[in-house]
Design a protein around this motif. Structure first.
Motif, mmCIF file in Angstrom:
data_model
loop_
_atom_site.group_PDB
_atom_site.id
_atom_site.type_symbol
_atom_site.label_atom_id
_atom_site.label_comp_id
_atom_site.label_asym_id
_atom_site.label_seq_id
_atom_site.Cartn_x
_atom_site.Cartn_y
_atom_site.Cartn_z
ATOM 1 N N ARG A 38 0.841 -1.188 0.000
ATOM 2 C CA ARG A 38 0.000 0.000 0.000
ATOM 3 C C ARG A 38 0.881 1.244 0.000
ATOM 4 N NH1 ARG A 38 -1.964 1.689 5.830
ATOM 5 N NH2 ARG A 38 -1.274 3.642 4.872
ATOM 6 N N ILE A 39 0.249 2.385 -0.335
ATOM 7 C CA ILE A 39 0.939 3.659 -0.260
ATOM 8 C C ILE A 39 0.824 4.217 1.156
ATOM 9 C CG2 ILE A 39 0.492 4.157 -2.693
ATOM 10 C CD1 ILE A 39 -1.693 6.092 -1.773
ATOM 11 N N ASN A 40 1.689 5.164 1.490
ATOM 12 C CA ASN A 40 1.651 5.837 2.778
ATOM 13 C C ASN A 40 1.653 7.339 2.542
ATOM 14 O OD1 ASN A 40 2.164 3.738 5.181
ATOM 15 N ND2 ASN A 40 3.348 3.080 3.400
ATOM 16 N N GLN A 41 0.798 8.043 3.268
ATOM 17 C CA GLN A 41 0.669 9.482 3.107
ATOM 18 C C GLN A 41 1.722 10.209 3.929
ATOM 19 O OE1 GLN A 41 -1.495 10.533 0.940
ATOM 20 N NE2 GLN A 41 -2.596 8.628 0.648
ATOM 21 N N LEU A 42 2.303 11.245 3.323
ATOM 22 C CA LEU A 42 3.285 12.087 3.994
ATOM 23 C C LEU A 42 2.810 13.534 3.955
ATOM 24 C CD1 LEU A 42 6.611 10.655 2.496
ATOM 25 C CD2 LEU A 42 5.425 9.933 4.575
ATOM 26 N N VAL A 43 3.143 14.291 4.979
ATOM 27 C CA VAL A 43 2.765 15.698 5.023
ATOM 28 C C VAL A 43 3.859 16.471 5.744
ATOM 29 C CG1 VAL A 43 1.496 15.532 7.207
ATOM 30 C CG2 VAL A 43 0.876 17.293 5.557
ATOM 31 N N GLY A 44 4.005 17.734 5.362
ATOM 32 C CA GLY A 44 5.018 18.574 5.986
ATOM 33 C C GLY A 44 4.645 20.042 5.877
ATOM 34 N N TYR A 45 5.471 20.872 6.466
ATOM 35 C CA TYR A 45 5.268 22.323 6.474
ATOM 36 C C TYR A 45 6.536 22.969 5.945
ATOM 37 C CZ TYR A 45 4.894 27.091 8.342
ATOM 38 O OH TYR A 45 4.864 28.452 8.472
ATOM 39 N N GLY A 46 6.372 24.013 5.114
ATOM 40 C CA GLY A 46 7.551 24.652 4.548
ATOM 41 C C GLY A 46 7.275 26.073 4.115
ATOM 42 N N ALA A 92 3.813 30.642 3.477
ATOM 43 C CA ALA A 92 3.803 29.399 4.245
ATOM 44 C C ALA A 92 2.908 28.389 3.530
ATOM 45 C CB ALA A 92 3.291 29.649 5.655
ATOM 46 N N VAL A 93 3.376 27.147 3.421
ATOM 47 C CA VAL A 93 2.664 26.136 2.638
ATOM 48 C C VAL A 93 2.676 24.806 3.371
ATOM 49 C CG1 VAL A 93 3.188 27.214 0.411
ATOM 50 C CG2 VAL A 93 4.766 25.521 1.366
ATOM 51 N N THR A 94 1.724 23.966 3.004
ATOM 52 C CA THR A 94 1.763 22.558 3.373
ATOM 53 C C THR A 94 2.327 21.773 2.191
ATOM 54 O OG1 THR A 94 -0.502 22.206 2.595
ATOM 55 C CG2 THR A 94 -0.206 22.735 4.923
ATOM 56 N N VAL A 95 3.054 20.720 2.499
ATOM 57 C CA VAL A 95 3.674 19.879 1.478
ATOM 58 C C VAL A 95 3.135 18.465 1.660
ATOM 59 C CG1 VAL A 95 5.841 19.173 0.411
ATOM 60 C CG2 VAL A 95 5.730 21.324 1.678
ATOM 61 N N GLN A 96 2.591 17.896 0.578
ATOM 62 C CA GLN A 96 1.991 16.566 0.641
ATOM 63 C C GLN A 96 2.651 15.647 -0.385
ATOM 64 O OE1 GLN A 96 -2.384 17.047 0.320
ATOM 65 N NE2 GLN A 96 -1.955 19.229 0.533
ATOM 66 N N ALA A 97 2.706 14.372 -0.042
ATOM 67 C CA ALA A 97 3.282 13.384 -0.963
ATOM 68 C C ALA A 97 2.751 12.005 -0.608
ATOM 69 C CB ALA A 97 4.813 13.395 -0.905
ATOM 70 N N GLU A 98 2.866 11.092 -1.555
ATOM 71 C CA GLU A 98 2.497 9.693 -1.338
ATOM 72 C C GLU A 98 3.739 8.837 -1.499
ATOM 73 O OE1 GLU A 98 -0.615 8.629 -4.008
ATOM 74 O OE2 GLU A 98 -2.180 9.639 -2.851
ATOM 75 N N LEU A 99 3.981 7.998 -0.500
ATOM 76 C CA LEU A 99 5.139 7.105 -0.519
ATOM 77 C C LEU A 99 4.700 5.760 -1.088
ATOM 78 C CD1 LEU A 99 8.086 7.461 0.446
ATOM 79 C CD2 LEU A 99 7.451 6.228 2.518
ATOM 80 N N PRO A 100 5.109 5.417 -2.314
ATOM 81 C CA PRO A 100 4.655 4.162 -2.926
ATOM 82 C C PRO A 100 5.232 2.951 -2.197
ATOM 83 C CG PRO A 100 5.577 5.687 -4.561
ATOM 84 C CD PRO A 100 5.965 6.202 -3.213
ATOM 85 N N PRO A 101 4.603 1.790 -2.355
ATOM 86 C CA PRO A 101 5.170 0.580 -1.735
ATOM 87 C C PRO A 101 6.479 0.184 -2.392
ATOM 88 C CG PRO A 101 3.307 0.023 -3.152
ATOM 89 C CD PRO A 101 3.348 1.510 -3.071
ATOM 90 N N PHE A 102 7.364 -0.399 -1.609
ATOM 91 C CA PHE A 102 8.652 -0.925 -2.055
ATOM 92 C C PHE A 102 9.630 0.156 -2.509
ATOM 93 C CE2 PHE A 102 5.543 -4.336 -3.267
ATOM 94 C CZ PHE A 102 5.840 -5.186 -2.219
ATOM 95 N N ILE A 103 9.341 1.429 -2.269
ATOM 96 C CA ILE A 103 10.281 2.474 -2.663
ATOM 97 C C ILE A 103 11.471 2.448 -1.708
ATOM 98 C CG2 ILE A 103 9.298 4.329 -1.272
ATOM 99 C CD1 ILE A 103 9.729 6.135 -3.785
ATOM 100 N N LYS A 104 12.645 2.778 -2.227
ATOM 101 C CA LYS A 104 13.876 2.656 -1.465
ATOM 102 C C LYS A 104 14.475 4.021 -1.165
ATOM 103 C CE LYS A 104 13.278 -1.721 -1.915
ATOM 104 N NZ LYS A 104 12.685 -2.473 -0.786
ATOM 105 N N VAL A 105 15.404 4.028 -0.222
ATOM 106 C CA VAL A 105 16.088 5.256 0.170
ATOM 107 C C VAL A 105 16.870 5.810 -1.021
ATOM 108 C CG1 VAL A 105 17.855 6.228 1.691
ATOM 109 C CG2 VAL A 105 16.236 4.531 2.571
ATOM 110 N N GLY A 106 16.723 7.101 -1.267
ATOM 111 C CA GLY A 106 17.419 7.763 -2.361
ATOM 112 C C GLY A 106 16.561 7.975 -3.590
ATOM 113 N N GLN A 107 15.451 7.258 -3.702
ATOM 114 C CA GLN A 107 14.554 7.476 -4.827
ATOM 115 C C GLN A 107 13.731 8.740 -4.595
ATOM 116 O OE1 GLN A 107 12.666 3.464 -4.900
ATOM 117 N NE2 GLN A 107 13.511 3.325 -6.968
ATOM 118 N N ARG A 108 13.166 9.255 -5.678
ATOM 119 C CA ARG A 108 12.471 10.540 -5.615
ATOM 120 C C ARG A 108 10.982 10.372 -5.907
ATOM 121 N NH1 ARG A 108 16.312 14.540 -5.474
ATOM 122 N NH2 ARG A 108 14.743 16.132 -5.914
#
Length: 371
Positions: A38-46, A92-108
């Motif tokens: 499954r995907i995982n939701q990410l959120v941040g502030y910037g 000021a903004v919110t930053v959102q992204a979806e982390l796909p399954p099986f993605i590895k460190v260093g990928q974008r």
């Protein structure tokens, strides 16, 4: 006694089987999802900088000024507390992204940026480094880069303005770098679970039967109306090959329940193939009441002391179109319903009323859903 053949023998035999050529067959990968994948939701502030005077008004968005102060302190710049700069090129903004399954460190991955203050536009801005956190509070990615904004706006000094799309939100393609991978349950258990995207007992049984027939042994077991548990190899390489062969098997899913869907805003009506109507007679007609008023002028007699008076004359006219009636026979099909409604010249709105009346009368053998 049932003999379990080695997985590599089963896999070799499966690759030699021809795929099903059923006319309406679907692949298993289009019908199910794998539990734990499954995907995982990410959120941040910037902060987005470099705007052309379209950023936040710090008097109305104090958190933007506070963020600027904190950032400058980290870079060794101390701003006096009595100084409140008007930074119209920062938002000021919110930053959102979806982390796909099986993605590895260093990928974008791509990120979406949206203003949370009163910035008019983010066009031309650049996102400063912003950490993206998951639901557990851990940082999984770092986002930074130039924004791509699809909308734009323009305004004049008299207050007139034109806006196309939404200029206060944008994207940064490949704008985040993954810093931490999310473990999955794909290799955690001795079996995998397939979850149907649309729960259906018939489809669940057919998926299990198709898998068992392809592997020539009972490796799949239905759990409920949407889940099938499948025994899988323990070796990662064999498990990947096993799932690859499994998801390309084809079958004919179960037919959906009889259903009528009505979109009340657009007048769109979708009627399923298995919709049936019990014996019933339907009368369709309309009654029109027209009320008109005409001014009537009353003149006084000659040499009289009267005055001219304007009165109103009201006319009421009632007209009724010829009432039409049609009969539905027992178990009438979709084609017959459409033909009967078209023969009486019913509009989409009239058809909705007819369907609701049939449902109230208990003559419509289908779910009526109005959206």
């Amino acid at each position: 006694m049932r003999i379990h053949r080695p997985w590599w023998v089963v896999m070799c035999a499966l690759t030699m089987l021809p795929l099903s050529t059923t006319a309406h067959a679907d692949r298993i990968k289009d019908l199910v999802t794998i539990a734990g994948v499954r995907i995982n939701q990410l959120v941040g502030y910037g902060l987005v900088v470099g705007l052309d005077g379209t950023g936040d008004q710090t008097t109305q968005a104090p958190f933007t000024l506070q963020s600027i102060r904190n950032m400058l302190i980290q870079f060794g710049v101390n701003m006096p507390s009595n100084v409140n700069p008007q930074l119209k090129n920062v938002a000021a903004v919110t930053v959102q992204a979806e982390l796909p399954p099986f993605i590895k460190v260093g990928q974008r991955i791509d990120v979406t940026v949206a203003s949370i203050g009163n910035a008019e536009s983010l066009r031309g801005g650049s996102l400063l480094m912003a950490p993206l956190k998951g639901a557990d509070g851990s940082v999984y990615a770092i986002a930074q880069g130039n924004l791509v904004v699809g909308g734009f706006g323009a305004k004049t000094k008299d207050g007139s303005r034109v806006t196309v799309n939404i200029p206060s939100a944008g994207r940064v393609p490949n704008g985040a770098t993954v810093e931490r991978a999310v473990p999955t349950a794909f290799m955690a258990a001795g079996s995998i679970e397939l979850n149907l995207k649309t729960a259906d007992f018939t489809t669940t049984k057919r998926v299990a039967d198709t898998i068992n027939a392809a592997f020539s042994q009972a490796v799949a077991q239905p759990i409920d109306g949407s889940t099938i548990r499948v025994e899988a190899p323990a070796s990662p390489a064999q498990r990947v090959a096993f799932v690859s062969a499994l998801e390309n098997l084809t079958l004919e899913p179960g037919e959906v329940a009889a259903r009528v869907i009505v979109n009340s805003r657009t007048g769109t009506i979708v009627i399923g193939d298995h919709v049936r109507v019990m014996p019933v007679a339907v009368s369709h007609g309309s009654l029109t009441v027209t009320i008109t008023k005409e001014p009537v002028i009353s003149q006084p007699g000659p040499l009289s002391a009267g005055q001219t008076v304007v009165a109103e004359k009201t006319d009421i006219e009632i007209s009724e179109e010829g009432t039409k009636m049609f009969l539905f026979e027992p178990g009438v099909t979709l084609d017959a319903i459409v033909r009967a409604v078209n023969q009486v010249g019913a509009a989409p709105g009239d058809l909705v009323a007819i369907l609701e009346a049939l449902k109230q009368a208990g003559a419509l053998r289908a779910d009526l859903i109005v959206i």
